[in-house]
Design an enzyme around this catalytic site. Structure first.
Site, PDB file in Angstrom:
ATOM      1  N   HIS A  47       0.854  -1.196   0.071  1.00 46.90           N
ATOM      2  CA  HIS A  47       0.096  -0.153  -0.056  1.00 46.90           C
ATOM      3  C   HIS A  47       0.766   1.202   0.106  1.00 46.90           C
ATOM      4  O   HIS A  47       2.136   1.036   0.244  1.00 46.90           O
ATOM      5  CB  HIS A  47      -0.953  -0.060   1.306  1.00 46.90           C
ATOM      6  N   TYR A  48       0.234   2.316  -0.392  1.00 45.39           N
ATOM      7  CA  TYR A  48       0.861   3.656   0.045  1.00 45.39           C
ATOM      8  C   TYR A  48      -0.078   4.395   1.073  1.00 45.39           C
ATOM      9  O   TYR A  48      -1.402   4.118   1.234  1.00 45.39           O
ATOM     10  CB  TYR A  48       1.307   4.541  -1.023  1.00 45.39           C
ATOM     11  N   THR A  49       0.378   5.467   1.830  1.00 50.30           N
ATOM     12  CA  THR A  49      -0.144   5.918   2.850  1.00 50.30           C
ATOM     13  C   THR A  49      -1.083   7.110   2.705  1.00 50.30           C
ATOM     14  O   THR A  49      -2.124   7.558   3.179  1.00 50.30           O
ATOM     15  CB  THR A  49       0.545   6.274   4.274  1.00 50.30           C
TER      16      THR A  49
ATOM     17  N   GLU B 160       2.654  -0.939   4.751  1.00 49.20           N
ATOM     18  CA  GLU B 160       2.314   0.393   4.260  1.00 49.20           C
ATOM     19  C   GLU B 160       3.636   1.153   3.925  1.00 49.20           C
ATOM     20  O   GLU B 160       4.448   1.044   4.646  1.00 49.20           O
ATOM     21  CB  GLU B 160       1.521   1.238   5.304  1.00 49.20           C
TER      22      GLU B 160
ATOM     23  N   HIS C 240      -2.842  -3.174  -3.149  1.00 45.36           N
ATOM     24  CA  HIS C 240      -3.982  -2.870  -2.737  1.00 45.36           C
ATOM     25  C   HIS C 240      -4.832  -2.817  -4.001  1.00 45.36           C
ATOM     26  O   HIS C 240      -6.227  -3.183  -3.876  1.00 45.36           O
ATOM     27  CB  HIS C 240      -4.103  -1.726  -1.837  1.00 45.36           C
TER      28      HIS C 240
ATOM     29  N   ASP D 186      -3.656   2.406  -4.771  1.00 48.69           N
ATOM     30  CA  ASP D 186      -2.078   2.156  -4.212  1.00 48.69           C
ATOM     31  C   ASP D 186      -1.606   0.671  -4.497  1.00 48.69           C
ATOM     32  O   ASP D 186      -2.306  -0.203  -4.401  1.00 48.69           O
ATOM     33  CB  ASP D 186      -2.318   2.499  -2.690  1.00 48.69           C
TER      34      ASP D 186
END
Length: 341
Positions: free
Chosen positions: A111-113, A175, A223, A233
């Protein structure tokens, strides 16, 4: 008298003959003696070594991974051991571990935040969303663990891949601090890049996780792969090919195979593009690869977003959600390389 002598003589003769027969029989030796076959000695099966369980301040650990990569659903325990403590009884590990078990951790999701470092930490530790690990963007050598790998973290949400749903149950989430995307004047999403330090951290962390849990390449996902209609993401700037080429993590297609499918599809790709049967075949191929997608036979919004998610991962140069010949060829190549087992 004669009769008596006759009887004595006859008796002596009979005894003599009988004695000769017995001597002859007992001294007989066959010309070719028969050798009795030796009984094969079966090698003894070595006893299975007992589990090496360690104890650290009252917590037991079993850190030997005896999993078989060819039988991913028949793996042995690894890590900390949680045991019952029934009142008045003692739970022992004499026969630990049984082989008929598997890892909860079957997927790795990236994921990215969409937040900076400080806000990422606050949200992932103080709100109703989390991940097992957080990779910062501060240039140090630290990776933050937020959730025990043996526990479910709330990172995947409503999700599906191939035959599995609700992937929080079966995955580890990573993440990565990244601001996500902005939208330009033409409405196109422009995604922020990942630093080299972050990519190295993610690669090292992912390699460790997939090795320990025997996570196959088909289960290392974005994700956006497991929730294509609502997530983007880690986006098209995440270097999936670099992870595949340099660290042997995840999936990627073979260039020669892609070119071969381009050659095969060029003849009638454009002519058939809007035919329901062709759209249906594309949707079927996406579904076969792993995406949760309805087979409508139309270029609907769900199909466009699924194609877009596929392009984020495998064709980041163009992520417009349109199934062009190159995206189609990449999809065919990946289905050929990673068939559903």
């Amino acid at each position: 008298m004669r009769k008596t002598l006759y009887i004595i003589g006859l008796s002596t003769f009979v005894f003599s003959c009988t004695s000769q027969k017995n001597v002859t029989k007992s001294s007989y030796k066959p010309k070719n003696p028969v050798t009795q076959p030796k009984t094969a000695v079966k090698p003894q099966t070595p006893e299975k070594p007992k589990a090496q369980i360690t104890n650290d301040r009252g917590v037991e650990f079993y850190t030997t991974n005896i999993a078989d990569i060819t039988k991913n659903d028949n793996t042995a325990s690894y890590g900390s051991i949680v045991s019952a403590k029934p009142a008045g009884y003692k739970v022992v590990k004499t026969y630990f571990p049984a082989i008929a078990q598997n890892f909860r951790q079957r997927y790795l999701i990236l994921h990215y935040t969409a937040l900076p470092d400080d806000k990422s930490i606050t949200v992932l530790t103080q709100q109703s969303v989390s991940a097992h690990y957080l990779v910062n963007n501060t240039g140090d050598n630290e990776i933050y663990q937020l959730v025990d790998e043996n526990k479910r973290s709330y990172h995947a949400g409503v999700s599906a891949w191939r035959n599995d749903k609700n992937l929080n149950d079966t995955s580890i989430g990573i993440e990565i601090v990244n601001t996500g995307y902005t939208v330009d004047a033409a409405g196109k999403r422009i995604f922020a890049v990942f630093s080299d330090d972050q990519v190295k951290k993610v690669a090292a962390l992912a390699k460790d996780i997939v090795t320990r849990y025997n996570i196959p390449p088909t289960n290392v996902l974005a994700h956006s792969d497991i929730a294509p209609t609502r997530k983007q993401d880690p986006g098209p700037t995440f270097p999936w090919k670099k992870l595949y080429d340099e660290y042997q993590i995840g999936m990627w297609y073979d260039e020669a195979s892609k070119q071969n499918f381009i050659s095969l599809g060029q003849v009638d790709f454009t002519a058939k593009y809007n035919e329901p049967s062709f759209v249906y075949s594309v949707q079927t191929a996406l579904q076969k690869f792993g995406y949760a997608l309805d087979l409508s036979g139309q270029w609907d919004d769900m199909t466009k977003k699924t194609i877009e998610a596929f392009q984020y991962h495998f064709r980041p140069q163009n992520y417009d959600g349109i199934m062009d010949i190159e995206t189609w060829a990449i999809l065919q190549s990946l289905n050929q390389k990673y068939p559903v087992k």
